[in-house]
Design an enzyme around this catalytic site. Structure first.
Site, mmCIF file in Angstrom:
data_model
loop_
_atom_site.group_PDB
_atom_site.id
_atom_site.type_symbol
_atom_site.label_atom_id
_atom_site.label_comp_id
_atom_site.label_asym_id
_atom_site.label_seq_id
_atom_site.Cartn_x
_atom_site.Cartn_y
_atom_site.Cartn_z
ATOM 1 N N LYS A 143 0.862 -1.189 0.000
ATOM 2 C CA LYS A 143 0.000 0.000 0.000
ATOM 3 C C LYS A 143 0.894 1.232 0.000
ATOM 4 C CE LYS A 143 -3.977 1.962 2.493
ATOM 5 N NZ LYS A 143 -4.854 1.846 3.683
ATOM 6 N N SER A 195 -9.691 1.994 2.558
ATOM 7 C CA SER A 195 -8.762 2.675 1.676
ATOM 8 C C SER A 195 -7.720 1.755 1.020
ATOM 9 C CB SER A 195 -8.039 3.782 2.438
ATOM 10 O OG SER A 195 -7.234 3.225 3.456
ATOM 11 N N SER A 250 -10.149 -0.050 6.765
ATOM 12 C CA SER A 250 -9.454 0.079 5.487
ATOM 13 C C SER A 250 -8.778 -1.184 4.961
ATOM 14 C CB SER A 250 -8.416 1.204 5.560
ATOM 15 O OG SER A 250 -9.056 2.452 5.407
#
Lengths: 462, 93
Positions: free
Chosen positions: A70, A145, A169
């Site tokens: 990420k 996210s 997330s």
């Protein structure tokens, strides 16, 4: 067999594995999974690992296993953008502890995955680089996210990816894409080198294809780190398999929950019963207030954490800014996404004099009531179960005009975050139209291994 | 929330917002804070607030210089403007 272990034990070279992952990443370019690929460095590292293995040296438990990162984890390889214009060209001068731990075991980062800018969002539509598509339906969101990480694992570009979870997330995109997503007990994994969002609930975890991989990877990542003083001693030793007392949170099974989500959750609960666990319904009416608490506490912490982006020391600086004040305000206005600004404004509002007691202090008091309710539940039950999200993945653009509606999608994932509890998103089948949904297993603090062990047990029954 | 209050909030946040942004964000804030006010339904008399779930108090490390993985040049290169080993900013006063 665990897909990570399978990859690591396959009689193919690390270079072949990494090249294949990179090729897949390019093949699926239209999904907008990656903010950047790490092609050159990844292939060079793979070649090094192959040499180590040829020389008979130890190459680590993840030797040659490709993974996706990420893009809010610092690494010296490439840029760490947090999917924000503010950090579009930022080259982190440090390596996140989680990244270092994986690399010490021979894992190879093939690319940085897309996220809602600064991890603010639940759809990856708030990215400066555009939305990431869902692996099962390109017209739908990946969730967020950690949307890029979830899609990367679901498309089998990589067997696992790193994510961050502040209020869902990791869990929600895992649910939307049909992969495992583990948010550990607060403090289980070092956050050193990860772009800070809300320091009292930020956690690091993995998105993976199997429960077994999830367990193994969390074991590698967990433990004390002197660079993050909130870390706990490693407590992730595998749990004994035993019959558990499981409570189904009925408040999250009725009104407001999509019928197919409720049905697939009930199907999973039947499996838990068949496996011999004692399942009963529980009521936690206080949890309906968790979202309101979250959207006070988290913006307050966001406002503080994002005050560091000033256009001075690193990151974006507005071209036409002349005075010091303009450098701050114009750089922030141009460098941040609307959702970042929304949260900063809410945060500074609830912290401002005159409103602090009514909003911030009130929310933190209700947080105490939520923690108390969980403590009472965990005195009687080992694991709590509910869906991850009220719906399967929604259409790209469907919720972007309504910030509050988007927030309401977090209603089931934020409660464990406020209490620092571990929670695991487990794939639980698909709707009639082929959209995956996940079931959430929630445990007391430090019970992470029980959750992952339970998921592995049920996975084994399939 | 009046326009003046919102402008004050934007100033506190060091954000120079356009008029269009002000209008959109103002409406969002009203709705979000309206939702949050449901917390008033709960009686929190005598309830202590929870600010963190760390299970710990402040931890101090010895005041010693520790090795850092990047050197001074690399760190200075991150700044939009620097000169003579220092980060450059416009005149403050």
């Amino acid at each position: 067999m665990s897909s990570v272990i399978k990859v690591a034990s396959e009689k193919v070279s690390a270079v072949e594995l990494v090249a294949a992952a990179l090729e897949k990443a390019k093949k699926f370019a239209e999904y907008n999974v990656f903010t950047s690929l790490n092609e050159k460095a990844a292939l060079a590292k793979a070649a090094e690992i192959d040499k180590k293995i040829a020389r008979g040296e130890k190459a680590g438990r993840l030797a040659g296993v490709p993974y996706a990162l990420k893009d809010n984890f610092s690494s010296r390889e490439g840029k760490t953008t947090a999917s924000a214009k503010m950090l579009e060209n930022y080259r982190a001068p440090i390596t996140a502890t989680a990244v270092k731990k994986l690399e010490d075991e021979g894992a190879i980062m093939i690319g940085r995955t897309n996220l809602d800018a600064f991890a603010h969002g639940g759809s990856t539509e708030n990215s400066y680089f555009g939305a990431t598509a869902n692996a099962h339906d390109k017209t739908r969101v990946a969730g967020g996210s950690s949307g890029g990480s979830a899609t990367a694992v679901a498309l089998d570009i990589v067997p696992f990816a790193l994510g961050t979870d502040t209020g869902g997330s990791i869990r929600q995109p895992a649910s939307f894409n049909g992969v495992y997503g583990m948010k550990p007990t607060f403090g289980a994994v070092s956050r050193y080198g990860v772009v800070a969002m809300a320091s009292s609930t930020d956690t690091i975890g993995v998105l993976a294809q199997t429960a077994e991989d999830t367990q193994m990877l969390m074991g590698l990542l967990a433990g004390k780190d002197e660079k993050d003083t909130t870390t706990l001693d490693d407590f992730l030793a595998a749990a004994k398999s035993e019959k558990l007392k499981i409570g189904v949170i009925s408040d999250f099974m009725g009104e407001g929950v999509d019928d197919e989500v409720a049905k697939l959750t009930k199907d999973y609960i039947e499996k838990l019963k068949k496996a011999g666990h004692q399942v009963s319904e529980v009521k936690m009416p206080i949890l309906k207030y968790a979202l309101a608490v979250y959207y006070v506490v988290v913006p307050a912490e966001v406002a503080s954490n994002l005050s560091r982006y000033d256009g001075i020391r690193y990151g974006f600086r507005a071209k036409d800014a002349k005075t010091l004040g303009e450098i701050y305000s114009k750089s922030r206005d141009e460098g941040l996404m609307p959702e970042n600004k929304r949260r900063i404004l809410i945060g500074n509002f609830v912290l401002s004099s005159g409103f602090f007691d009514a909003y911030y202090l009130k929310a933190q008091k209700v947080r105490t009531l939520i923690i108390k309710a969980y403590n009472e539940m965990f005195a009687k039950y080992d694991v709590l179960v509910c869906p991850v999200a009220p719906t399967p993945a929604f259409k790209i653009g469907e919720n972007t005009s309504d910030a509050l509606k988007m927030y309401l999608g977090d209603i089931m994932t934020v409660p464990p975050s406020l209490a620092g509890l571990p929670a695991l998103s487990v794939p639980a089948g698909k709707t009639a139209s082929g959209l995956p949904i996940g079931v959430q297993l929630i445990g007391a603090r430090r019970s992470d291994a029980i959750l992952m062990g339970l998921a592995a047990e049920i996975e084994g029954l399939k | 929330m009046t326009e003046k209050e919102l402008q004050h909030l934007a100033d506190l946040s060091a954000l120079s917002l356009s008029e269009a942004e002000m209008a959109a964000l103002g409406g969002d804030l009203e709705r979000i804070l309206g939702y949050v006010r449901q917390l008033d339904e709960l009686d929190t008399t005598d309830v202590e607030p929870t600010f963190q779930v760390y299970e710990m108090e402040n931890i101090w490390r010895p005041d010693e210089i520790v090795a850092f993985e990047a050197d001074r040049e690399e760190l200075l290169a991150l700044a939009p403007e620097s000169k003579d080993n220092q980060i450059k900013v416009p005149k403050v006063l």
